[in-house]
Scaffold this active site. Sequence first.
Site, PDB file in Angstrom:
ATOM      1  N   SER A   1       0.844  -1.202   0.000  1.00  0.00           N
ATOM      2  CA  SER A   1       0.000   0.000   0.000  1.00  0.00           C
ATOM      3  C   SER A   1       0.876   1.248   0.000  1.00  0.00           C
ATOM      4  O   SER A   1       2.027   1.221   0.458  1.00  0.00           O
ATOM      5  CB  SER A   1      -0.879   0.011   1.251  1.00  0.00           C
ATOM      6  OG  SER A   1      -1.502   1.274   1.416  1.00  0.00           O
TER       7      SER A   1
ATOM      8  N   TYR B   1      -2.426  -1.231  10.269  1.00  0.00           N
ATOM      9  CA  TYR B   1      -2.447  -1.619   8.850  1.00  0.00           C
ATOM     10  C   TYR B   1      -1.136  -1.210   8.171  1.00  0.00           C
ATOM     11  O   TYR B   1      -0.524  -1.996   7.439  1.00  0.00           O
ATOM     12  CB  TYR B   1      -3.648  -0.946   8.183  1.00  0.00           C
ATOM     13  CG  TYR B   1      -3.749  -1.118   6.693  1.00  0.00           C
ATOM     14  CD1 TYR B   1      -4.174  -2.318   6.134  1.00  0.00           C
ATOM     15  CD2 TYR B   1      -3.449  -0.058   5.825  1.00  0.00           C
ATOM     16  CE1 TYR B   1      -4.283  -2.466   4.763  1.00  0.00           C
ATOM     17  CE2 TYR B   1      -3.559  -0.197   4.454  1.00  0.00           C
ATOM     18  CZ  TYR B   1      -3.981  -1.404   3.925  1.00  0.00           C
ATOM     19  OH  TYR B   1      -4.097  -1.552   2.560  1.00  0.00           O
TER      20      TYR B   1
HETATM   21  P1  NAP Z   1     -11.553  -5.844  -0.283  1.00  0.00           P
HETATM   22  O1  NAP Z   1     -12.381  -5.287  -1.374  1.00  0.00           O
HETATM   23  O2  NAP Z   1     -11.937  -5.548   1.146  1.00  0.00           O
HETATM   24  O3  NAP Z   1     -11.425  -7.430  -0.486  1.00  0.00           O
HETATM   25  C1  NAP Z   1     -10.704  -8.164   0.453  1.00  0.00           C
HETATM   26  C2  NAP Z   1     -10.513  -9.577  -0.038  1.00  0.00           C
HETATM   27  O4  NAP Z   1      -9.713 -10.274   0.928  1.00  0.00           O
HETATM   28  C3  NAP Z   1     -11.805 -10.366  -0.155  1.00  0.00           C
HETATM   29  O5  NAP Z   1     -11.665 -11.316  -1.176  1.00  0.00           O
HETATM   30  C4  NAP Z   1     -11.908 -11.052   1.203  1.00  0.00           C
HETATM   31  O6  NAP Z   1     -12.665 -12.273   1.180  1.00  0.00           O
HETATM   32  C5  NAP Z   1     -10.456 -11.351   1.488  1.00  0.00           C
HETATM   33  N1  NAP Z   1     -10.191 -11.434   2.916  1.00  0.00           N
HETATM   34  C6  NAP Z   1     -10.208 -10.425   3.814  1.00  0.00           C
HETATM   35  N2  NAP Z   1      -9.954 -10.892   5.041  1.00  0.00           N
HETATM   36  C7  NAP Z   1      -9.770 -12.225   4.913  1.00  0.00           C
HETATM   37  C8  NAP Z   1      -9.487 -13.274   5.829  1.00  0.00           C
HETATM   38  N3  NAP Z   1      -9.345 -13.051   7.154  1.00  0.00           N
HETATM   39  N4  NAP Z   1      -9.381 -14.538   5.357  1.00  0.00           N
HETATM   40  C9  NAP Z   1      -9.525 -14.782   4.033  1.00  0.00           C
HETATM   41  N5  NAP Z   1      -9.801 -13.840   3.117  1.00  0.00           N
HETATM   42  C10 NAP Z   1      -9.916 -12.570   3.557  1.00  0.00           C
HETATM   43  O7  NAP Z   1     -10.043  -5.345  -0.383  1.00  0.00           O
HETATM   44  P2  NAP Z   1      -9.277  -4.583  -1.593  1.00  0.00           P
HETATM   45  O8  NAP Z   1      -9.538  -3.130  -1.443  1.00  0.00           O
HETATM   46  O9  NAP Z   1      -9.557  -5.251  -2.863  1.00  0.00           O
HETATM   47  O10 NAP Z   1      -7.757  -4.806  -1.157  1.00  0.00           O
HETATM   48  C11 NAP Z   1      -6.953  -5.814  -1.746  1.00  0.00           C
HETATM   49  C12 NAP Z   1      -5.509  -5.568  -1.357  1.00  0.00           C
HETATM   50  O11 NAP Z   1      -5.111  -4.280  -1.808  1.00  0.00           O
HETATM   51  C13 NAP Z   1      -5.254  -5.578   0.149  1.00  0.00           C
HETATM   52  O12 NAP Z   1      -3.990  -6.155   0.400  1.00  0.00           O
HETATM   53  C14 NAP Z   1      -5.227  -4.111   0.505  1.00  0.00           C
HETATM   54  O13 NAP Z   1      -4.503  -3.861   1.669  1.00  0.00           O
HETATM   55  C15 NAP Z   1      -4.567  -3.535  -0.728  1.00  0.00           C
HETATM   56  N6  NAP Z   1      -4.821  -2.119  -0.942  1.00  0.00           N
HETATM   57  C16 NAP Z   1      -6.072  -1.663  -1.182  1.00  0.00           C
HETATM   58  C17 NAP Z   1      -6.272  -0.310  -1.407  1.00  0.00           C
HETATM   59  C18 NAP Z   1      -7.625   0.254  -1.716  1.00  0.00           C
HETATM   60  O14 NAP Z   1      -7.749   1.489  -1.788  1.00  0.00           O
HETATM   61  N7  NAP Z   1      -8.667  -0.544  -1.904  1.00  0.00           N
HETATM   62  C19 NAP Z   1      -5.180   0.578  -1.347  1.00  0.00           C
HETATM   63  C20 NAP Z   1      -3.907   0.078  -1.083  1.00  0.00           C
HETATM   64  C21 NAP Z   1      -3.738  -1.278  -0.887  1.00  0.00           C
HETATM   65  P3  NAP Z   1     -14.285 -12.286   1.451  1.00  0.00           P
HETATM   66  O15 NAP Z   1     -14.905 -11.725   0.197  1.00  0.00           O
HETATM   67  O16 NAP Z   1     -14.602 -13.704   1.682  1.00  0.00           O
HETATM   68  O17 NAP Z   1     -14.505 -11.409   2.640  1.00  0.00           O
END
Ligand code: NAP
Length: 254
Positions: A147, A160
């Site tokens: 991130s 985080y």
């Molecule tokens: P998201 O929409 O919240 O999706 C999270 C995913 O991870 C879902 O598939 C969820 O499964 C799974 N997950 C979460 N907790 C889990 C657990 N305890 N066990 C198994 N699976 C779990 O997240 P996102 O925004 O796409 O983020 C993806 C990555 O990008 C992460 O590493 C995040 O830190 C990084 N990131 C995101 C952003 C942003 O702005 N969105 C920015 C920087 C970095 P379920 O569907 O089953 O809950």
Amino acid sequence: MGDLRGKTALITGSSRGIGRGIAQRLAADGALVAVHYGSNDAAAKETLENIRAAGGRAFALGVPLGVPGDAEALFAAFDAELAAYGGDSGLDILVNNAAISLPGHIGEVTPEEFDRTIAVNTKAPLFIVQQALHRMRNGGRIINISSAVTTTAFPSTLAYALSKGAMDTLTLTLAKDLGERDITVNTIAPGFVETEMNAALRATPEARAALAGLSAFNRLGHPGDIADVAAFLASDDSRWITGQRIDATGGSML
Ligand code: NAP
């Protein structure tokens, strides 16, 4: 478009958001994709349907991370599903994407929230890599999703940020160790991407505009913006890049 035919990819947290985007892109490039998720069966099913509708191949693995034995459970499911699918037993691409983001400044974070965040975002990926290496063919790819918070201070998500800083270090350290197997290890560091993870932060038009304004392009990122970077890192074209943190923030805070 990269050619990933004959490759098998495992993307953690690919039922939704960025992980779904990566799963769909790698499947479109020809990989057989393991769509991992925690508990959202309906979302995982939708990812599978999207991949199959586009002519791709995928199977789902619902395994919660952040609990004892998570990495072993994930790979027990992976081995069983891959065998049932008729794939061979190898793995070529691992994307450590699943994570949680709990809010909390230094005065607010609790030991329980800290432990939970580290368990899901840092400990699980490390031991997933350990398990993956028993199956990964030489020339494989490990892609860690970090991130912007590891290089730009966001004090409101302290635990985080620490969990993601550790992922950057994991990338650097592993890359040195795995070069002898021609395995590359790289990090992608997104800025704000429109997913459920940050929905609360852009609940009003003003908040949304403020987040969009962080990027030089004055918009929020889309999962596809990150998936295209992952596709490059998963492909043979990236073979001379390892141990790197790729900024994919749309030029945020330049
Ligand atoms: P998201 O929409 O919240 O999706 C999270 C995913 O991870 C879902 O598939 C969820 O499964 C799974 N997950 C979460 N907790 C889990 C657990 N305890 N066990 C198994 N699976 C779990 O997240 P996102 O925004 O796409 O983020 C993806 C990555 O990008 C992460 O590493 C995040 O830190 C990084 N990131 C995101 C952003 C942003 O702005 N969105 C920015 C920087 C970095 P379920 O569907 O089953 O809950």
